[in-house]
Design an enzyme around this catalytic site. Sequence first.
Site, PDB file in Angstrom:
ATOM      1  CG  ASP A  36      43.202  39.082  45.606  1.00  0.00           C
ATOM      2  OD1 ASP A  36      42.496  40.061  45.911  1.00  0.00           O
ATOM      3  OD2 ASP A  36      44.448  39.089  45.695  1.00  0.00           O
ATOM      4  CE  LYS A  58      43.789  44.823  42.994  1.00  0.00           C
ATOM      5  NZ  LYS A  58      45.138  45.266  43.428  1.00  0.00           N
ATOM      6  CG  MET A 171      50.036  38.690  36.326  1.00  0.00           C
ATOM      7  SD  MET A 171      50.170  40.034  37.534  1.00  0.00           S
ATOM      8  CE  MET A 171      51.923  39.955  37.964  1.00  0.00           C
TER       9      MET A 171
END
Length: 252
Positions: A36, A58, A171
């Site tokens: 990632d 991502k 996030m």
Amino acid sequence: MKTGYVYLTGAGPGDPKLLTIKALESIKESDVIIYDRLVNEEILKECKEGAELIYAGKFPKNHTLRQEQIHALLGEKAKEGKIVTRLKGGDPFVFGRGGEEAVYLRERGIPFEIIPGVTAGIAAPAYAGIPVTHRDFGGTFAVVTGHYSKQRKKEMWEALAKGIDTVIFYMGMSELREITAMLIKYGKDRETPAAVIEWGTTEKQKTVATTLCNLADEVKKNGLKNPAIVIVGEVVQLHNHIPWFQKEGIVL
């Protein structure tokens, strides 16, 4: 053909020295590493010679590979008889979608192992001198995704604002103003200490520590961006008392 094996491995929060021994073993053993965006590149140097490295990072609203494609890739490589490490920042089961990947593998009879990692919601505050629990300031904490804040029900916001001493958002930067407003609306004191920690546990770490009502403005003024952890609670007041991580760029 012999079926391979998949490790769903946590790479930790950023500092490569926080990688666990078991995680390191899985990386060194694997023929394929699917990693990632937040995996420290120093960790990838531990791969064995000839290992295939596949980036699956991502960004918000911009995914190199969709989750369905990652699932298929795990299955494809394992069915080729290869040892695969799915390497995720933090812990694979803390907002890492590791649970979905484990179900996918299980349903297809592909053997796998879960290797937990140090999660950023605890490690980043620790590197900023903020313990997520403290006998004098907070005995409960919750970790919450900052996505979909607008869709959360009143009961959820009330629970976070009134029932939990320390609330940690992953996030949450794109909805930071919404998060702070909703916590205040549903009962959290507007003067509650709060902080945002950018690039926690790395040399780029930077912290803004202020009050809940001022957090969004201070973060904007100081230019903090993703990846970052948001933490709200009385424990944040310890930030200035135990700043042990000397490389941190502390913003007061």
